[in-house]
Design a protein around this motif. Structure first.
Motif, mmCIF file in Angstrom:
data_model
loop_
_atom_site.group_PDB
_atom_site.id
_atom_site.type_symbol
_atom_site.label_atom_id
_atom_site.label_comp_id
_atom_site.label_asym_id
_atom_site.label_seq_id
_atom_site.Cartn_x
_atom_site.Cartn_y
_atom_site.Cartn_z
ATOM 1 N N VAL A 1 8.962 37.457 -3.090
ATOM 2 C CA VAL A 1 9.999 37.748 -4.086
ATOM 3 C C VAL A 1 10.213 39.251 -4.099
ATOM 4 O O VAL A 1 9.389 39.987 -4.651
ATOM 5 N N PRO A 2 11.278 39.739 -3.488
ATOM 6 C CA PRO A 2 11.466 41.188 -3.414
ATOM 7 C C PRO A 2 11.518 41.808 -4.808
ATOM 8 O O PRO A 2 12.221 41.290 -5.694
ATOM 9 N N GLY A 3 10.742 42.844 -4.995
ATOM 10 C CA GLY A 3 10.739 43.537 -6.289
ATOM 11 C C GLY A 3 10.024 42.776 -7.389
ATOM 12 O O GLY A 3 9.991 43.224 -8.538
ATOM 13 N N GLY A 4 9.406 41.660 -7.051
ATOM 14 C CA GLY A 4 8.807 40.808 -8.091
ATOM 15 C C GLY A 4 7.520 41.352 -8.660
ATOM 16 O O GLY A 4 6.999 40.815 -9.642
ATOM 17 N N VAL B 1 -0.798 30.682 -6.485
ATOM 18 C CA VAL B 1 -1.458 31.961 -6.259
ATOM 19 C C VAL B 1 -0.392 33.039 -6.169
ATOM 20 O O VAL B 1 0.551 32.916 -5.394
ATOM 21 N N TRP B 2 -0.538 34.090 -6.998
ATOM 22 C CA TRP B 2 0.420 35.194 -6.882
ATOM 23 C C TRP B 2 -0.286 36.455 -6.409
ATOM 24 O O TRP B 2 -1.479 36.640 -6.642
ATOM 25 N N MET B 3 0.424 37.289 -5.728
ATOM 26 C CA MET B 3 -0.118 38.552 -5.238
ATOM 27 C C MET B 3 0.969 39.601 -5.387
ATOM 28 O O MET B 3 2.118 39.350 -5.038
ATOM 29 N N LYS B 4 0.555 40.749 -5.898
ATOM 30 C CA LYS B 4 1.504 41.856 -5.994
ATOM 31 C C LYS B 4 1.259 42.803 -4.835
ATOM 32 O O LYS B 4 0.115 43.035 -4.451
ATOM 33 N N VAL B 5 2.319 43.339 -4.274
ATOM 34 C CA VAL B 5 2.179 44.252 -3.149
ATOM 35 C C VAL B 5 2.277 45.678 -3.680
ATOM 36 O O VAL B 5 3.299 46.050 -4.272
ATOM 37 N N GLY B 6 1.211 46.420 -3.492
ATOM 38 C CA GLY B 6 1.145 47.775 -4.035
ATOM 39 C C GLY B 6 1.855 48.797 -3.158
ATOM 40 O O GLY B 6 2.450 48.458 -2.127
ATOM 41 N N GLU C 1 2.593 37.981 7.800
ATOM 42 C CA GLU C 1 3.465 36.812 7.962
ATOM 43 C C GLU C 1 4.648 36.871 6.987
ATOM 44 O O GLU C 1 5.757 36.454 7.310
ATOM 45 N N LEU C 2 4.375 37.367 5.783
ATOM 46 C CA LEU C 2 5.426 37.378 4.754
ATOM 47 C C LEU C 2 6.258 38.657 4.786
ATOM 48 O O LEU C 2 7.166 38.812 3.962
ATOM 49 N N ASP C 3 5.942 39.568 5.728
ATOM 50 C CA ASP C 3 6.660 40.848 5.792
ATOM 51 C C ASP C 3 6.632 41.556 4.439
ATOM 52 O O ASP C 3 7.665 42.040 3.950
ATOM 53 N N ALA C 4 5.463 41.579 3.831
ATOM 54 C CA ALA C 4 5.348 42.113 2.471
ATOM 55 C C ALA C 4 5.723 43.583 2.425
ATOM 56 O O ALA C 4 5.325 44.364 3.288
ATOM 57 N N GLU C 5 6.505 43.913 1.430
ATOM 58 C CA GLU C 5 6.902 45.307 1.213
ATOM 59 C C GLU C 5 6.382 45.736 -0.150
ATOM 60 O O GLU C 5 6.280 44.906 -1.068
#
Lengths: 575, 575
Positions: free
Chosen positions: A312-315, A339-344, A368-372
């Motif tokens: 979720v971009p910006g989530g 399960v939620w994870m925040k990308v720092g 895999e999720l291209d996390a930003e």
């Protein structure tokens, strides 16, 4: 009675003596004797300068004869098509007086829907309704034109038909000439269009009225219109081409832009990538496969047949309360957990479960999720269908744009499975009607049993736009041997088949051509094109969600004599 | 699957390798191995020369790939569009086998209608049905085009509506969500289209499905299609123009010839000259006024308020038995008696009643009727309506051409009376619905009473073709004061008016524009254009005269559980 339409007068008409008719939209006093009267017809509004307009009230119907002139400098109205001019030197004839309207026709004022429907004849005067009804007519006309250009023949199938035990609940109509018997109203012209094919009609279409006695909601009415089509000696390719052209013609007639080639996606891809057989591809947030990442995980929750995630971009800005609510939502959708994870800022993942995961696993998720940085990642682990279902719904809940944003993204979903499940007795449950042709490459798979049958694809296809299933179709079985095998698989015995589909099966014995068809709902297409969430906004006289019509009061009790003639008695309500 | 349609191949295709699909229409052996196979699709038939066709039977569905070639000299068939060529060097694939058809598809063979309807999918393969259905589609398309060109907006009105106590019997639909209540199926969209006018739609049209639970006959089905239209700020002139254009477009699309200006006749003239409000003007035999001839007659039978006659050219050849039968027919039509006269070689009149008439009277008859040697003259004396009625029917019985002869003679019948009779209580009986506007010139006559009210004309009009009433329309009352007066005249009290027309009357209070409309039946127009006497021949899936469908078996009993859900019980048949 009139020379011009109100909304069509312009500076080019200055100096002309014109006659216009319409409803008084607004009256503003202008000095002692004069008033500005905005006159409205279906094309718009024109300002008339009227002498002695004291008795002209809102919604009076009048005829105005006057001379078109430029508005005085500084008084033009750029928001109005006729804003440069006005009609002066007016003679006014009142054609009908009017009581004050039950609600203002000005649509900027919100009005309760039941009140609007109760006085639909006032509501229809609003620009929004006028525009929606015209748009609907434009769509119908474009669709008919496209079908006729492609050599389809319009055939009207009956409204009073035989009741069928399949599908949704029929509306029934008591037969006076045969008391105790009933006609049904058609849920679709399916059987008749197939009979037309056996009858050599070759290419049939109809914008057909269909009726289903099912509970109503925003996107469903008892009655609905569908483009119904069927063609002989064709397969899936041709049907997709026919229907694509009809849809494109409709869209082009409304927006000026054709749809172009409609992309295709297999049912399997749709489910894997969007968790839905009607993916809304206006936005990303696709479901990403994470199962291999956790092939050797120590984290019990991820020791599942399937793990997938969405980004979720910006989530990452969501609060703990919001995340808890999201978890509850996922559980309502059927998830065991979320399960939620925040990308720092450094792309590091923060999560209550992070400590249970290895560094490789965390890196795998991010990669895999291209996390930003700033994203929220949502992961679900479970049986594959459950994972797809939950994430598909979360994706929509978090990302779906409003109906009038993101353009029109049409999509063909193809290669649906022939069977949607295997029931407790081991019999497959058909995904479509039992005349759906299996995929040519999967004929051999029909000899399998149990869960293995779920791999059989069918020659059926759905048309999807912006996450709505507009319609569906299939290549039909025209060969007796294939039909017999399908009935066997479905556990439909000869007697049952005869009772349910007798006359169609009989027809097929007399020479059925290969044929395929499609149907799609016009109400939904029109609603999307009109930017309306609710299909009632594109129907002239819809029913409320309780199935009533506040305008005419339908349904009502009927005369006892008529009931008696039908051989019926109304039972007292259950106490 | 195919490159060409069977009926479209011609000498221009010689040398091409083609693929055609269709039904085996005929197989004739041709030597030991070869057979001629006539392959049929919706466009026609093509001859294929097939090697080893022993297993190809009638109505098998096949795909033939072959090469188009000239037929050998002396074997061409001028009766067939494709008669110059044949398809040779054929590969044949059987797509479906077929049991022997229940009746030959060759339409030269007459088949009982119930058998045809029972196997409508075979019947539809006949050229006649294919042609009729295509003609119907052409008519619909042309009508829609003409209405849209004239700025009419297609609006779909509901099928599930409120039951109305007026007119024919409604079909009703039990409401599951409100047990004991019923929807009605629309007999026409009349009320909704008037609501559209109050709603500012301005110009509405719809090819509408209408349903009436009335006993069936050759020209009436439970369900029928009508072009339904209504426009605001217009009067009779405009409506006649709108509808005339739509009809003309339909006729031109089928015949290539537009209708041109449709002549008009007043109701009064139609009744006086043809004894009918839907005169068939394809032939003469007009009713001739003879009352003045007998103003001083001694012959009691002619001492009547009205004497009229018709001249049957060449009818003097009728035998005494035929004339007696004709007299019986006239009596069945309601005549007290029928006077016949044969016109001899010297134009002298021979008749059983000649001896009771004066020489002047005999001469007057011959002269008024333009009697020619060899004619039969038929005279009726009675009250004027009875005379017109009987002679009108005799005229049709003796002179009416078959449906496909005499061309298309459209006619507007205008100036219908507002009231069709005065009932025993002295109240007028409305000729149309009670919203029909009186003629502008006759408003003052509304103050009269009793029989004098019959002189009030209405602004209503019928479209007639070849003796069929295609449709009718009227200018509607939009003014409260006129409506109140009409209700008063009809003895409709305020409560009754509210119960019967409540929501329309209420709508009118909020600003009703002047409006007028029309509706005409598509089934009848198509039948006439197709040269069919029976409308069932232009309907894909009609009902029999008992209201049943031999194909699907409708109507049928329904599930007791569904009945219970509807709150209904079927009564035992009356013993």
């Amino acid at each position: 009675m009139r020379t011009d339409m109100c909304g069509e007068l312009s500076a080019g008409d200055v100096g002309r003596r014109v006659a216009v008719c319409g409803w008084v939209a607004r009256r503003r006093e202008h000095g002692e004797h004069l008033a500005f009267v905005d006159l409205r017809d279906r094309t718009g509004v024109v300002q008339c300068v009227v002498d002695g307009a004291a008795d002209l009230r809102s919604e009076f119907v009048v005829r105005v004869v006057g001379t078109v002139r430029h508005r005085p400098e500084g008084t033009t109205n750029d928001n109005l098509a006729t804003g440069e001019i006005e009609v002066g030197d007016c003679e006014v004839e009142v054609l009908s007086s009017a009581e004050p309207p039950p609600f203002p026709v000005d649509e900027r004022i919100d009005t309760d829907e039941t009140i609007r429907l109760r006085h639909r004849y006032v509501d229809l005067r609003r620009e929004r309704m006028q525009r929606n009804l015209r748009l609907r007519a434009t769509v119908n006309s474009a669709i008919r034109g496209a079908m006729e250009e492609q050599d389809f023949v319009e055939i009207e199938t009956p409204m009073l038909i035989a009741s069928t035990p399949e599908g949704a609940r029929d509306f029934v109509v008591p037969a006076r000439l045969k008391p105790g018997s009933f006609y049904a109203l058609p849920q679709s012209p399916q059987l008749f269009k197939q009979l037309c094919m056996v009858g050599g009609v070759d290419r049939y279409y109809q914008i057909a009225r269909c009726l289903r006695d099912e509970d109503l909601r925003a996107d469903r009415q008892f009655e609905f219109m569908q483009l119904d089509a069927e063609a002989s000696f064709v397969g899936q390719e041709e049907v997709l081409e026919f229907i694509g052209r009809a849809v494109s013609a409709a869209v082009e007639a409304v927006t000026g832009e054709p749809v172009g080639e409609i992309p295709r996606m297999t049912w399997h891809d749709a489910m894997e990538r969007y968790g839905s057989d009607k993916p809304d591809v206006r936005f990303g947030m696709e479901l990403v496969e994470l199962t291999p990442v956790f092939s050797a995980t120590e984290f019990n929750a991820f020791k599942a047949p399937c793990v997938k995630g969405i980004r979720v971009p910006g989530g990452a800005e969501m609060t703990r309360n919001q995340l808890d609510a999201l978890t509850e939502t996922a559980k309502r959708y059927g998830a065991k957990g979320l399960v939620w994870m925040k990308v720092g800022e450094g792309r590091e993942l923060t999560s209550p479960v992070a400590k249970f995961l290895s560094a490789e696993e965390l890196a795998g998720i991010a990669s895999e999720l291209d996390a930003e940085s700033g994203d929220l990642l949502l992961l679900v682990a479970d049986q594959r269908p459950a994972v797809r279902h939950v994430l598909g719904l979360l994706r929509l809940a978090l990302g779906r744009p409003p109906v009038n944003e993101g353009g029109l993204r049409f999509l063909w979903v193809v290669d649906f499975p022939l069977f949607e499940a295997i029931d407790e007795s081991g019999s497959p449950v058909p995904a479509h009607h039992p005349f759906t042709m299996p995929h040519a490459d999967d004929m051999a798979l029909l000899d399998r049993t149990g869960e293995d049958l779920l791999a059989v694809r069918s020659q059926s296809y759905d048309l999807v736009v912006n996450g709505w299933e507009l319609g569906s179709g299939s290549v039909r079985i025209h060969r007796g041997d294939v039909q017999t095998r399908i009935f066997e698989l479905l556990g439909i015995g000869e007697d049952e088949a005869r009772a349910k589909f007798g006359f169609l099966l009989e027809a097929f014995r007399y020479g059925a051509p290969p044929h395929a068809g499609f149907a799609f709902g016009i109400d939904r297409l029109v609603a999307i094109l009109a930017g309306e969430e609710n299909i009632r906004e594109v129907i002239a006289f819809p029913k409320t969600q309780s199935g009533g019509d506040p305008l005419t009061n339908a349904p009502t009790p009927i005369d006892p004599a008529q009931l008696a003639e039908l051989g019926l008695r109304v039972l007292p309500p259950p106490s």
